[in-house]
Design a protein around this motif. Structure first.
Motif, PDB file in Angstrom:
ATOM      1  N   ARG A 141       0.838  -1.191   0.000  1.00 46.18           N
ATOM      2  CA  ARG A 141       0.000   0.000   0.000  1.00 46.18           C
ATOM      3  C   ARG A 141       0.877   1.246   0.000  1.00 46.18           C
ATOM      4  N   ARG A 142       0.749   2.063  -1.042  1.00 44.27           N
ATOM      5  CA  ARG A 142       1.500   3.305  -1.134  1.00 44.27           C
ATOM      6  C   ARG A 142       0.606   4.486  -0.766  1.00 44.27           C
ATOM      7  N   PRO A 143       1.207   5.558  -0.260  1.00 44.07           N
ATOM      8  CA  PRO A 143       0.397   6.758   0.010  1.00 44.07           C
ATOM      9  C   PRO A 143      -0.246   7.264  -1.278  1.00 44.07           C
ATOM     10  N   LEU A 144      -1.488   7.737  -1.174  1.00 45.42           N
ATOM     11  CA  LEU A 144      -2.166   8.316  -2.335  1.00 45.42           C
ATOM     12  C   LEU A 144      -1.558   9.685  -2.650  1.00 45.42           C
ATOM     13  N   THR A 145      -1.553  10.017  -3.938  1.00 41.46           N
ATOM     14  CA  THR A 145      -0.864  11.233  -4.371  1.00 41.46           C
ATOM     15  C   THR A 145      -1.706  12.486  -4.266  1.00 41.46           C
ATOM     16  N   GLY A 146      -3.047  12.332  -4.269  1.00 38.88           N
ATOM     17  CA  GLY A 146      -3.914  13.502  -4.294  1.00 38.88           C
ATOM     18  C   GLY A 146      -3.969  14.173  -5.653  1.00 38.88           C
ATOM     19  N   ALA A 147      -3.477  13.503  -6.692  1.00 43.63           N
ATOM     20  CA  ALA A 147      -3.428  14.094  -8.024  1.00 43.63           C
ATOM     21  C   ALA A 147      -4.814  14.144  -8.664  1.00 43.63           C
ATOM     22  N   ASP A 148      -4.924  14.931  -9.718  1.00 38.13           N
ATOM     23  CA  ASP A 148      -6.153  15.040 -10.506  1.00 38.13           C
ATOM     24  C   ASP A 148      -6.273  13.791 -11.379  1.00 38.13           C
ATOM     25  N   PRO A 149      -7.399  13.047 -11.305  1.00 36.94           N
ATOM     26  CA  PRO A 149      -7.544  11.834 -12.130  1.00 36.94           C
ATOM     27  C   PRO A 149      -7.517  12.097 -13.634  1.00 36.94           C
ATOM     28  N   ASP A 150      -7.765  13.332 -14.033  1.00 36.01           N
ATOM     29  CA  ASP A 150      -7.705  13.649 -15.460  1.00 36.01           C
ATOM     30  C   ASP A 150      -6.275  13.728 -15.977  1.00 36.01           C
ATOM     31  N   ASP A 151      -5.325  13.874 -15.085  1.00 37.87           N
ATOM     32  CA  ASP A 151      -3.926  13.986 -15.482  1.00 37.87           C
ATOM     33  C   ASP A 151      -3.278  12.602 -15.474  1.00 37.87           C
TER      34      ASP A 151
END
Length: 539
Positions: free
Chosen positions: A203-213
């Motif tokens: 399990r890696r930390p989630l990035t919080g990135a935009d799913p469109d990117d």
């Protein structure tokens, strides 16, 4: 510049083919994105929030990909489960991952129901996919978001495919149209074997990135194999999507504008036929599949036009040198090998390199580090074998719920899978063996301790050892050596009894292919099993 990512491509080119399901029907980008949005809205309405986990017990199908992208855009951890597992094994993963939703196919109805009940999963968190499917049948011949939305209403009316489960089509069907709220990038939670034989989630930390990117790492990873966005590639998926690499190759292909052709069951002749029909350019195989392709009669092997193939990528298990040579003779320089870890990092070797460095699995990826260390953590010189350690970026993973396993796998910021190998003077990695007892059969990892633990529970077994022995097609097959309990006759009847017992407790691919008997297993005075003494008798 052409759009990248499922939702961006769906907005700009909604009728562009995204997935060809095993029946041969096509789902376009607009329909796939609409289904992912609908399921994402439904998951939000169920109360799932970023960091929660969902478990998928699904065969290769468009529904699996739609649920995957739904979870991906709502910040969820996605656990794709091997559908060969039995009920208690799936129940363990449901409980260990803390799953808040469970998606299962009616093909695995009994296992799914048993697992959900044992894990105590509430009825509203259980979703079923029927054999007829939802998306493929509803979207056949249709395009755009309206096709995906229209499919759900009809499927919802058909009732659940598994008793006690809700139809998948009901998920999000009553929610307002549009994207789910709070969109944020989720990610996989991948299960790998644990120190006690139980699988452990990576399990890696989630990035919080935009799913469109689309992550730059996805573009970079495909670039290693000469695959670029919107360059006319078509991906063929013949292996189960519960495999980490297989799912990665399909989802990244879709994100980069490469349609994905799915096979339900891999067959060598059928694969060649699909390559010709869809002008497939890249795929991902394991050495066992190479062996089966080479075993086809000459007239079948030469019947199909394979000239579209640009990259036939293989990994997951050691490839016998003779098999690799024959594939290169047949398909030419499109055969690419890699060695990688679920936890991150790896190597790649192109065909021309392999011919110069026969037997190597290549040099490290850009940004990846490979070192050979001794048991004290000291780096070894070229040519000297030791444990293979890897690093990709910061290697910020952990084994879920097992800090001790995480600690033991690390030396500084490097980690090991327990493989033994060496680097040559040019930095090419050669693998020798595995320090751990892991068996790789047909490209699938099997942990002997789990099998030993189940067989040892049988009252007629006093002691047991399980290990891998060479197999010309599968790489390794599973061998069990049993010390019968006092007064028990070691005969064929006992073998049948033990295998029947194991079938109720273990997935089929974990079952020993043969069982031999010894009056006493070799152990030292402290009880440590000398498994290598047994294994060498079969080499």
């Amino acid at each position: 510049m052409d759009a990248l990512g499922l939702w961006n491509i769906a907005a700009s080119s909604p009728t562009r083919p995204a997935v060809v399901d095993p029946s041969g029907r096509t789902l376009d980008y607009g329909s796939l994105a609409a289904a992912a949005d609908r399921y994402g809205r439904g998951l939000r309405a169920q109360g799932l929030r970023a960091g929660d986990a969902v478990v998928l017990l699904l065969p290769n199908c468009a529904e699996l990909l739609a649920v995957h992208f739904a979870a991906l855009q709502t910040g969820l951890y996605i656990v794709a489960v091997n559908w060969h597992l039995v009920g208690p094994e799936v129940a363990y993963i449901l409980k260990d991952s803390g799953a808040k939703a469970f998606f299962a196919h009616e093909r695995f109805a009994s296992v799914a129901a048993e697992a959900a009940d044992e894990a105590g999963l509430p009825p509203e968190a259980r979703f079923a996919v029927s054999e007829a499917g939802e998306l493929a049948s509803g979207a056949a011949g249709a395009t755009g978001a309206s096709a995906g939305a229209g499919a759900s209403a009809g499927a919802a009316a058909s009732g659940a495919a598994i008793p006690g489960f809700r139809p998948l089509a009901s998920l999000g069907a009553d929610e307002p149209a549009g994207r789910p709220d709070g969109r944020t990038m989720g990610g996989p939670m991948l299960y790998t074997s644990g120190t006690t034989g139980r699988p452990k989630g990576v399990r890696r930390p989630l990035t919080g990135a935009d799913p469109d990117d689309v992550p730059g790492t996805a573009i970079w990873f495909f670039g290693i194999f000469g695959l670029a966005p919107h360059d006319g590639h078509v991906h063929l998926c013949g292996s189960p999507l519960y495999h980490t690499a297989v799912l990665n190759f399909v989802t990244i292909s879709i994100q980069l504008g490469h349609p994905a052709v799915l096979m339900d069951r891999w067959d060598p002749a059928a694969m060649l036929q699909l390559v010709e029909r869809h002008r497939v350019t890249h795929s991902h195989l394991v050495p066992t599949q190479f062996s089966r392709l080479l075993a086809l009669p000459e007239d079948k092997r030469t019947r199909y036009d394979l000239s579209s193939m640009r990259a036939m990528i293989h990994g997951a298990a050691p490839c016998p040198r003779e098999v690799k040579r024959r594939m290169l003779d047949w398909w030419g320089p499109v055969v690419i090998e890699y060695y990688a870890a679920t936890e991150g990092g790896g190597t790649t070797i192109m065909a021309d390199e392999w011919l110069r460095k026969e037997g190597s699995v290549g040099r490290p990826w850009p940004g990846s580090v490979v070192k050979i260390l001794d048991d004290s953590g000291n780096e070894l010189p070229a040519g000297e074998p030791g444990l293979v350690y890897l690093r990709m970026g910061t290697s910020s993973f952990e084994y879920h719920g097992d800090k001790e396993k995480t600690r033991k796998a690390r030396v500084g910021d490097l980690f090991t899978l327990g493989d033994v190998g060496h680097l040559d003077e040019d930095g090419y990695l050669f693998l020798h063996d595995r320090k751990a007892d892991m068996i790789i059969t047909g490209g699938v990892n099997v942990y002997p301790a789990e099998i030993e633990g189940e067989l040892a529970a049988h009252p007629k077994v006093a002691d047991v050892a399980v290990f891998g022995i060479p197999h010309p097609e599968w790489g390794e097959e599973i061998k069990a050596v049993v010390q019968p309990a006092d007064g028990i006759e070691p005969d064929e009847a006992l073998t049948e009894e033990l295998l029947a017992y194991a079938r109720t407790r273990l997935a089929k691919f974990k079952l020993p292919r043969t069982i031999d008997y010894r009056p006493q297993l070799p152990r030292d005075p402290n009880g440590k099993l000398y498994k290598r003494h047994l294994r060498t008798q079969y080499l």
